[in-house]
Design a protein around this motif. Structure first.
Motif, PDB file in Angstrom:
ATOM      1  N   UNK A  38      27.781  45.887  21.232  1.00 30.28           N
ATOM      2  CA  UNK A  38      26.941  44.658  20.540  1.00 30.28           C
ATOM      3  C   UNK A  38      28.125  43.451  19.741  1.00 30.28           C
ATOM      4  N   UNK A  39      29.067  43.449  20.514  1.00 31.26           N
ATOM      5  CA  UNK A  39      29.850  42.384  19.826  1.00 31.26           C
ATOM      6  C   UNK A  39      29.500  40.906  19.879  1.00 31.26           C
ATOM      7  N   UNK A  40      29.606  40.303  18.776  1.00 28.28           N
ATOM      8  CA  UNK A  40      29.090  38.938  18.596  1.00 28.28           C
ATOM      9  C   UNK A  40      30.336  37.891  17.995  1.00 28.28           C
ATOM     10  N   UNK A  41      30.886  37.009  18.558  1.00 31.52           N
ATOM     11  CA  UNK A  41      31.945  36.473  18.305  1.00 31.52           C
ATOM     12  C   UNK A  41      31.815  34.728  18.759  1.00 31.52           C
ATOM     13  N   UNK A  42      32.282  33.733  18.224  1.00 28.94           N
ATOM     14  CA  UNK A  42      32.397  32.427  18.708  1.00 28.94           C
ATOM     15  C   UNK A  42      33.842  31.927  18.405  1.00 28.94           C
ATOM     16  N   UNK A  43      34.261  31.420  19.567  1.00 28.81           N
ATOM     17  CA  UNK A  43      35.769  30.890  19.297  1.00 28.81           C
ATOM     18  C   UNK A  43      35.636  29.389  19.733  1.00 28.81           C
ATOM     19  N   UNK A  44      36.565  28.775  19.097  1.00 32.00           N
ATOM     20  CA  UNK A  44      36.712  27.139  19.091  1.00 32.00           C
ATOM     21  C   UNK A  44      37.715  26.696  19.663  1.00 32.00           C
ATOM     22  N   UNK A  45      37.527  25.316  19.917  1.00 31.11           N
ATOM     23  CA  UNK A  45      38.746  24.473  20.678  1.00 31.11           C
ATOM     24  C   UNK A  45      39.906  24.408  19.678  1.00 31.11           C
ATOM     25  N   UNK A  46      41.080  24.851  20.434  1.00 32.78           N
ATOM     26  CA  UNK A  46      42.330  24.615  19.793  1.00 32.78           C
ATOM     27  C   UNK A  46      42.744  25.792  18.727  1.00 32.78           C
ATOM     28  N   UNK A  47      41.898  26.880  18.816  1.00 30.22           N
ATOM     29  CA  UNK A  47      41.846  27.994  17.918  1.00 30.22           C
ATOM     30  C   UNK A  47      43.016  28.940  18.561  1.00 30.22           C
ATOM     31  N   UNK A  48      43.722  29.609  17.540  1.00 27.54           N
ATOM     32  CA  UNK A  48      44.792  30.508  18.050  1.00 27.54           C
ATOM     33  C   UNK A  48      44.116  31.892  17.394  1.00 27.54           C
ATOM     34  N   UNK A 167      50.011  25.915  33.464  1.00 30.92           N
ATOM     35  CA  UNK A 167      50.325  24.876  34.549  1.00 30.92           C
ATOM     36  C   UNK A 167      48.908  24.192  35.077  1.00 30.92           C
ATOM     37  N   UNK A 168      47.937  24.942  35.124  1.00 31.46           N
ATOM     38  CA  UNK A 168      46.663  24.522  35.575  1.00 31.46           C
ATOM     39  C   UNK A 168      45.748  23.962  34.457  1.00 31.46           C
ATOM     40  N   UNK A 169      46.500  24.032  33.310  1.00 38.05           N
ATOM     41  CA  UNK A 169      45.767  23.196  32.239  1.00 38.05           C
ATOM     42  C   UNK A 169      44.344  23.949  31.596  1.00 38.05           C
ATOM     43  N   UNK A 170      44.302  25.275  31.552  1.00 37.44           N
ATOM     44  CA  UNK A 170      43.396  25.775  31.098  1.00 37.44           C
ATOM     45  C   UNK A 170      42.854  25.710  29.794  1.00 37.44           C
ATOM     46  N   UNK A 171      41.520  25.815  29.846  1.00 37.42           N
ATOM     47  CA  UNK A 171      40.893  25.627  28.473  1.00 37.42           C
ATOM     48  C   UNK A 171      41.024  26.985  27.393  1.00 37.42           C
ATOM     49  N   UNK A 172      41.210  27.948  28.162  1.00 38.86           N
ATOM     50  CA  UNK A 172      41.389  29.275  27.500  1.00 38.86           C
ATOM     51  C   UNK A 172      42.524  29.897  27.926  1.00 38.86           C
ATOM     52  N   UNK A 173      43.451  30.102  27.058  1.00 33.41           N
ATOM     53  CA  UNK A 173      44.766  31.147  27.391  1.00 33.41           C
ATOM     54  C   UNK A 173      44.577  32.662  26.832  1.00 33.41           C
ATOM     55  N   UNK A 174      44.425  33.568  27.773  1.00 32.17           N
ATOM     56  CA  UNK A 174      43.960  34.931  27.410  1.00 32.17           C
ATOM     57  C   UNK A 174      45.433  35.845  27.570  1.00 32.17           C
ATOM     58  N   UNK A 175      45.976  36.371  26.555  1.00 29.86           N
ATOM     59  CA  UNK A 175      47.156  36.970  26.577  1.00 29.86           C
ATOM     60  C   UNK A 175      46.961  38.407  26.220  1.00 29.86           C
ATOM     61  N   UNK A 202      46.743  21.997  22.876  1.00 31.08           N
ATOM     62  CA  UNK A 202      45.204  22.185  22.369  1.00 31.08           C
ATOM     63  C   UNK A 202      44.469  23.528  23.030  1.00 31.08           C
ATOM     64  N   UNK A 203      45.218  24.334  23.691  1.00 31.28           N
ATOM     65  CA  UNK A 203      44.476  25.326  24.518  1.00 31.28           C
ATOM     66  C   UNK A 203      44.006  26.317  23.538  1.00 31.28           C
ATOM     67  N   UNK A 204      42.617  26.615  23.843  1.00 32.16           N
ATOM     68  CA  UNK A 204      42.054  27.848  22.929  1.00 32.16           C
ATOM     69  C   UNK A 204      42.840  29.269  23.326  1.00 32.16           C
ATOM     70  N   UNK A 205      43.362  29.769  22.349  1.00 31.36           N
ATOM     71  CA  UNK A 205      44.336  31.012  22.820  1.00 31.36           C
ATOM     72  C   UNK A 205      43.809  32.330  22.200  1.00 31.36           C
ATOM     73  N   UNK A 206      43.532  33.379  23.046  1.00 31.70           N
ATOM     74  CA  UNK A 206      43.365  34.602  22.281  1.00 31.70           C
ATOM     75  C   UNK A 206      44.771  35.737  22.828  1.00 31.70           C
ATOM     76  N   UNK A 207      45.217  36.038  21.921  1.00 30.20           N
ATOM     77  CA  UNK A 207      46.290  37.119  22.005  1.00 30.20           C
ATOM     78  C   UNK A 207      45.849  38.544  21.606  1.00 30.20           C
TER      79      UNK A 207
END
Length: 246
Positions: A38-48, A167-175, A202-207
């Motif tokens: 039951x994980x609940x989270x919000x992520x926003x534009x440009x957030x690292x 290179x494809x200009x993704x909105x989300x970068x998942x690392x 300005x890519x929303x990035x999750x590491x």
């Protein structure tokens, strides 16, 4: 040098990514393993954001569901208000192709292709890509365009993988553990590249990482433990990757 973490606009607009009561269970033999609860989270534009957790905490499972590589047992995932967890396989493929950039611990480059050609594999199928050489220059490899993976260091190969992802200009970068196969100094260079992509595009990035020291570079830190969110906080100040120590 420490940097102010509260960048203008982050967290003020509607969430790019909304995760609601997400759970994932596996059956292993006669045992049920609850990878997410039951994980609940919000992520926003440009957030690292850095997602921390030990092995088995659920962080890779969460990233795979966000990226459309896995499906939850229950709960919902929304991207710009559209429910990804209700998408067809064709819609998931389009979501991954258009909106998601993946960077993994291992680089997954094609050894017979140059750095430029590895990135061009993505630009040829993307809708509005940047030029492959532009993506490589963004990650500091403008002088290595025609080098093959075997001619590049581990850190340089990871930077090619990052260039391919963005290179494809993704909105989300998942690392997923992007420094896991690298030594300390090389890992910091790769994190600097990830931060630069986040800042410049300005890519929303999750590491995701098990290394708590990396949390210092993030706008936000989410800690997972046994499939649950045990901490969700914003950094008052951010540290440049070059100053990280582990």
């Amino acid at each position: 040098m420490a940097m102010q973490a509260d960048r203008s606009g982050i967290g003020e607009s509607q969430a790019v990514l909304r995760i609601s009561d997400l759970s994932k269970s596996y059956i292993m033999g006669e045992v049920q393993v609850d990878a997410l609860k039951q994980v609940s989270l919000d992520f926003y534009a440009g957030e690292l954001a850095v997602l921390l957790g030990a092995s088995g905490s659920g962080k890779s499972t969460l990233l795979n569901i966000i990226g459309g590589l896995d499906t939850p047992t229950s709960g919902k995932l929304f991207f710009h208000g559209r429910e990804i967890t209700a998408a067809t396989e064709a819609e998931l493929t389009a979501y991954r192709r258009r909106s998601i950039g993946f960077v993994f611990q291992f680089y997954n480059l094609i050894s017979s292709l140059s750095a430029l050609e590895n990135v061009q594999l993505v630009t040829e199928i993307a809708e509005n890509p940047m030029k492959a050489d532009e993506a490589l220059r963004l990650v500091g490899l403008g002088d290595r365009l025609n080098h093959f993976p075997a001619q590049l260091s581990g850190g340089e190969q990871q930077r090619v993988a990052i260039a391919r992802a963005v290179a494809k200009r993704p909105e989300l970068l998942l690392c997923d553990e992007p420094t896991g196969a690298l030594d300390f100094q090389t890992g910091k260079l790769v994190l600097d590249v990830i931060e630069n992509v986040n800042r410049e595009l300005g890519t929303t990035t999750l590491v995701i990482t098990h290394n708590a020291s990396i949390a210092g570079m993030a706008d936000r830190v989410v800690r997972l433990r046994s499939g649950e969110v045990s901490e969700d906080r914003r950094n008052l100040t951010r540290v440049s990757p070059s100053e990280l120590v582990w």
